[in-house]
Design an enzyme around this catalytic site. Structure first.
Site, short mmCIF file in Angstrom:
data_model
loop_
_atom_site.label_atom_id
_atom_site.label_comp_id
_atom_site.label_asym_id
_atom_site.label_seq_id
_atom_site.Cartn_x
_atom_site.Cartn_y
_atom_site.Cartn_z
N ASP A 150 38.49 57.82 35.49
CA ASP A 150 39.43 58.47 36.40
C ASP A 150 40.50 59.21 35.58
OD1 ASP A 150 40.30 57.86 39.64
OD2 ASP A 150 41.79 58.79 38.31
N ILE A 151 40.85 60.41 36.02
CA ILE A 151 41.80 61.24 35.29
C ILE A 151 43.22 60.65 35.34
CG2 ILE A 151 42.55 62.81 37.14
CD1 ILE A 151 41.94 65.12 35.13
N ASN A 199 37.51 54.37 49.09
CA ASN A 199 38.40 54.89 50.13
C ASN A 199 37.63 55.85 51.04
OD1 ASN A 199 40.73 53.60 49.09
ND2 ASN A 199 40.87 55.15 47.49
N GLU A 233 40.98 61.09 48.71
CA GLU A 233 41.44 62.42 48.29
C GLU A 233 40.27 63.36 48.02
OE1 GLU A 233 43.88 61.81 44.85
OE2 GLU A 233 45.28 60.53 45.94
N VAL A 234 39.21 62.83 47.47
CA VAL A 234 38.06 63.68 47.10
C VAL A 234 36.90 63.38 48.06
CG1 VAL A 234 36.45 64.31 45.28
CG2 VAL A 234 38.81 63.67 44.69
N HIS A 259 32.60 58.02 46.36
CA HIS A 259 32.77 57.45 45.02
C HIS A 259 33.27 56.03 45.14
CE1 HIS A 259 36.47 59.55 46.22
NE2 HIS A 259 37.13 58.60 45.59
#
Ligand code: 5GP
Length: 119
Positions: A33-34, A91, A99-100, A104
């Protein structure tokens, strides 16, 4: 919800955006994760265009579903987080804080992750 081909993980899958890759096979890609929330924070994503855990689990093929979850297990084992433990998060949607919009799974490890949900 229709799949957005321009979401950031779709771009990572197409190689348009780099990632710090942890694992890849025919069914899944895993990368760091970034913006990590733990010493180990890995994202595992299926290669197919699925918005959420519901989309994936309802519409993915048996091979895709098996391949993805086998990859989750392999990533956990290869990164030595199974003995001390870790948290798996997926999520979904607005209330889930997704968010994306590409399904995932977060693997969070390397410390005690804390309460199951934020207050
Ligand atoms: P969500 O809130 O959708 O469950 O989690 C999305 C995760 O993707 C966040 O933890 C965020 O830090 C991570 N993320 C967003 N953009 C990028 C990116 O370009 N590269 C990587 N490696 N992670 C990203």
């Amino acid at each position: 919800m229709a799949y957005d081909e321009n979401n950031i993980f779709a771009k990572i899958l197409r190689g348009e955006i780099p990632c710090d890759k942890v694992y890849e096979d025919d069914y899944a890609l895993a990368f760091h994760d970034i913006a990590p929330h733990a010493p180990v924070h890995i994202l595992v994503i299926p290669k197919g265009p699925y918005v959420s855990v519901v989309d994936f689990s309802a519409n993915g093929s048996a091979d895709e579903i098996e391949g993805f979850w086998r990859a989750v297990a392999k990533v956990a084992q290869d990164n030595n987080i199974t003995e001390d433990g870790f948290r798996t998060i997926a999520n979904t949607g607005v209330n889930g804080g997704q968010e994306v919009p590409h399904f995932h799974v977060h693997l969070l490890a390397g410390k005690k992750i804390g309460p199951m949900v934020a207050g």
